[in-house]
Scaffold this motif. Structure first.
Motif, PDB file in Angstrom:
ATOM      1  N   SER A 494       4.698   3.649  10.154  1.00 15.38           N
ATOM      2  CA  SER A 494       5.546   2.715   9.417  1.00 15.38           C
ATOM      3  C   SER A 494       6.476   3.485   8.498  1.00 15.38           C
ATOM      4  O   SER A 494       6.109   4.510   7.918  1.00 15.38           O
ATOM      5  CB  SER A 494       4.684   1.751   8.587  1.00 15.38           C
ATOM      6  OG  SER A 494       5.488   0.929   7.776  1.00 15.38           O
ATOM      7  N   LYS A 495       7.708   2.981   8.413  1.00 13.11           N
ATOM      8  CA  LYS A 495       8.675   3.591   7.508  1.00 13.11           C
ATOM      9  C   LYS A 495       8.580   3.029   6.098  1.00 13.11           C
ATOM     10  O   LYS A 495       9.280   3.489   5.198  1.00 13.11           O
ATOM     11  CB  LYS A 495      10.085   3.355   8.059  1.00 13.11           C
ATOM     12  CG  LYS A 495      10.334   4.013   9.414  1.00 13.11           C
ATOM     13  CD  LYS A 495      11.748   3.739   9.895  1.00 13.11           C
ATOM     14  CE  LYS A 495      12.001   4.388  11.250  1.00 13.11           C
ATOM     15  NZ  LYS A 495      13.391   4.129  11.743  1.00 13.11           N
ATOM     16  N   ASN A 496       7.713   2.025   5.935  1.00 16.79           N
ATOM     17  CA  ASN A 496       7.574   1.373   4.626  1.00 16.79           C
ATOM     18  C   ASN A 496       6.306   1.823   3.896  1.00 16.79           C
ATOM     19  O   ASN A 496       5.688   1.053   3.180  1.00 16.79           O
ATOM     20  CB  ASN A 496       7.562  -0.142   4.814  1.00 16.79           C
ATOM     21  CG  ASN A 496       8.847  -0.650   5.420  1.00 16.79           C
ATOM     22  OD1 ASN A 496       9.932  -0.131   5.128  1.00 16.79           O
ATOM     23  ND2 ASN A 496       8.743  -1.667   6.279  1.00 16.79           N
ATOM     24  N   GLY A 497       5.894   3.040   4.121  1.00 13.25           N
ATOM     25  CA  GLY A 497       4.721   3.553   3.441  1.00 13.25           C
ATOM     26  C   GLY A 497       3.525   3.673   4.362  1.00 13.25           C
ATOM     27  O   GLY A 497       3.615   3.491   5.586  1.00 13.25           O
ATOM     28  N   LYS A 499       0.273   2.566   6.136  1.00 13.09           N
ATOM     29  CA  LYS A 499      -0.310   1.298   6.540  1.00 13.09           C
ATOM     30  C   LYS A 499      -1.357   1.523   7.626  1.00 13.09           C
ATOM     31  O   LYS A 499      -1.286   2.481   8.392  1.00 13.09           O
ATOM     32  CB  LYS A 499       0.769   0.350   7.062  1.00 13.09           C
ATOM     33  CG  LYS A 499       1.692  -0.198   5.994  1.00 13.09           C
ATOM     34  CD  LYS A 499       2.625  -1.248   6.574  1.00 13.09           C
ATOM     35  CE  LYS A 499       3.532  -1.846   5.494  1.00 13.09           C
ATOM     36  NZ  LYS A 499       4.434  -2.896   6.041  1.00 13.09           N
TER      37      LYS A 499
END
Length: 633
Positions: A494-497, A499
């Protein structure tokens, strides 16, 4: 006619100066003497010796209240029979005390542990409750426990072990389940039913033992009963803090009570309540010899030693402790002076709030007060943790073990009868940081019937690196928000942290984590998931940690198993090599011949040099032997 004076046995009674002695009176005396002789003939030689004090030592042995000594009373023909009867009555009543059948039963019950009786009654009540409910809901006929046969035990007791639950519907822990069966077995024995279904040598109950063991393994795999809450030992820093706060010392009666209770637990390994409750002042003695000031403690009956028939080869505690601190000796001495002036010999007395110095009341401290002394003392000092009256005994085990004291000596002071019991208390008392990670073992343990005396891992690790603590904390936050309680979850790109998915990591992926990680890092070698466990054992071994502590953390049950994991470090191997092959080797001149060849025909005399630099991989042939030389980089 024969003269009566010619009769020998009348000579002592005949007096020519007395004219009024009649023959009837003399015959009456003779009859008394003959009766006395008949009485003496009925006595054994030892009884006669006792009565007439032939041996002075035997006199002292039977010199009891109510005894009768013939030598203290003048024996006359008139009282000889009466005195003999008194002596015989005294002889038969002063030695033995006769009891009836009811008294025998009362004595047996008085020595039975109250907890044992409670366990038996609880086991019977639980079984009867299960039996009644099962018969009501399934319309089956289950015999009463005392009417069970071997077939009934395999059939019904197996179902009881699987189906029984607590009142709240939760399953019993494996150890509690075993204790339930032990209580039922005790009930059968008490009622004369000889069906030992827990005896591994009795094949009649094999099916029951298989069912019980399978249920215990199932519960352990589910994590039921694997978390044991043990009292924390009081550290040296905490002990010093208690002294600084005035909770230990001799300034008040309460502080002296705390001091006596804590150090009785710490020095003599006394248990939580039972040994303290029955403690008496006459069990202690203070003294001084050439080694210094000391105190002796003479133990009596306890949980692990009751002095019965099965424990005839054991003995009560008899501990002599030398004080390293004169202040503690003075506190014990002062305490004995204060409570010694009170009635009775109970050790713990109720402390009084007095402005006129330290005072204690006649009344002993109650059980409820005794059971919470250590907990209350630590709470008053502001010390956080789970502290009970066992904390003092735990301190003894935790601090004596790292000192290298043999386990046998620790067991003698703590009162443990098995090595496994004392090892539950043992552990490294590491006060490194306030941040720690606690782990409870579950699925890896197959704790069945044969492993009921073992326990799952319960490890507390103190972090030396705050970053590692934060990583664990962050991971628990991430996976804790997901469904279920599986530890390893599938990582997501994930590019959002960072996960993780709901799905657990598969077995194939788990089996290659360590190998893949080392390969991605370019580390050469044979690495598997066992490399982490081997690293644990090797690191602890190199640090000088005892094998028992290594076994507890790795989970090995035998020394041989854990030794397969332990590896010596390269530096240690180098040291061993240096010991076996010193650097300086004495040399002598020797005469050698070179290999004959067309171009070489002369003999050469050379010196053998100890330090020869030979390139790596060079070979030299000597009489068919090949030597490989190399240097360590």
């Amino acid at each position: 006619m024969m003269d009566v004076t010619e009769i020998d046995f009348l000579e002592a009674h005949w007096d020519n100066t007395v004219d009024d002695v009649t023959l009837s009176q003399i015959c009456n005396d003779i009859e008394n003497e003959n009766t006395a002789v008949e009485k003496l003939e009925d006595l054994s030689l030892s009884q006669v010796m006792d009565m007439y004090e032939v041996n002075a030592e035997m006199d002292k042995m039977i010199d009891t209240p109510g005894s009768f000594d013939l030598m203290e009373v003048e024996i006359t023909p008139e009282n000889v029979i009466e005195q003999l009867e008194k002596a015989l009555d005294s002889l038969h009543t002063s030695r033995y005390s006769f009891v009836d059948d009811a008294s025998v039963g009362t004595l047996i019950k008085s020595t039975e542990s109250k907890n044992t009786r409670k366990n038996t009654n609880w086991s019977i009540a639980t079984f009867n409750d299960w039996r009644g409910e099962r018969m009501m809901k399934t319309n089956c006929a289950i015999p009463e426990l005392l009417n069970f046969t071997a077939m009934d035990i395999n059939q019904w007791l197996s179902k009881f072990a699987i189906e029984t639950r607590r009142k709240d519907g939760k399953p019993y822990p494996p150890r509690t389940l075993y204790i339930l069966c032990v209580g039922l077995l005790r009930c059968l024995r008490e009622n004369g039913v000889n069906l030992n279904f827990l005896d591994e040598r009795d094949s009649r109950f094999y099916e029951f033992r298989r069912a019980l063991s399978a249920r215990m393994i199932e519960l352990t795999a589910q994590g039921v009963g694997t978390t044991t809450k043990q009292a924390e030992p009081i550290s040296k820093e905490t002990e010093k803090h208690l002294w600084d706060k005035g909770l230990l010392g001799k300034t008040t009666a309460k502080s002296m009570t705390n001091t006596m209770f804590y150090y009785n637990s710490k020095l003599f390994g006394l248990r939580g309540v039972d040994e303290h409750k029955h403690l008496n002042t006459d069990q202690f003695d203070l003294g001084v010899d050439q080694r210094g000031k000391y105190i002796t403690f003479n133990g009596r009956a306890s949980k692990t030693y009751k002095g019965g028939l099965n424990q005839r080869h054991l003995s009560a505690k008899n501990i002599k402790h030398y004080f390293q601190n004169d202040e503690l000796y003075e506190i014990y001495e002062y305490y004995f002076q204060l409570v010694g002036s009170l009635k009775g010999n109970c050790f713990y007395r109720r402390p009084l709030d007095s402005k006129n110095g330290v005072k204690f009341g006649e009344q002993p401290i109650g059980v409820n007060k005794l059971s919470s002394i250590m907990k209350t003392m630590c709470a008053d000092a502001g010390v956080e943790g789970y502290f009970t009256n066992h904390s003092g005994k735990a301190y003894l085990c935790h601090n004596v073990v790292p000192s290298g004291i043999p386990e046998q000596e620790i067991m003698y002071r703590t009162g443990h009868r098995s090595v496994e019991s004392v090892r539950k208390y043992k552990g490294l008392l590491m006060i490194y940081a306030q941040r720690y990670f606690k782990c409870f073992g579950t699925g890896g343990d197959t704790r069945g019937l044969n492993q009921r005396h073992l326990s799952a891992k319960n490890i507390k690790h103190y972090f030396q690196n705050d970053e590692l603590y934060e990583i664990y904390e962050y991971y628990f936050q991430l996976v804790g928000s997901l469904k279920g309680n599986c530890f390893y979850r599938r990582p997501l790109d994930s590019k959002n942290g960072v996960k993780f998915g709901e799905q657990p990591i598969g077995v194939n992926k788990l089996s290659s984590i360590m190998k893949t990680m080392c390969a991605d890092a370019g580390v050469e070698g044979y690495f598997t998931n066992h490399s982490g466990k081997r690293t644990c054992a090797t690191t602890l071994y190199q640090a000088g940690i005892p094998e028992q502590e290594i076994m507890y953390r790795t989970g090995h049950r035998s020394v041989e198993s854990v030794r397969k994991y332990k590896r010596a470090a390269d530096d240690m191997l180098k040291d061993i090599s240096n010991v076996l092959e010193p650097e300086a080797i004495p040399v002598k001149k020797m005469r050698c011949e070179t290999v004959t060849s067309p171009s070489v025909t002369s003999e050469n005399e050379t010196d053998v040099i100890s330090n020869i630099n030979i390139p790596c991989g060079a070979h030299s042939n000597f009489s068919g032997c090949v030597f490989h030389f190399g240097t360590q980089k």
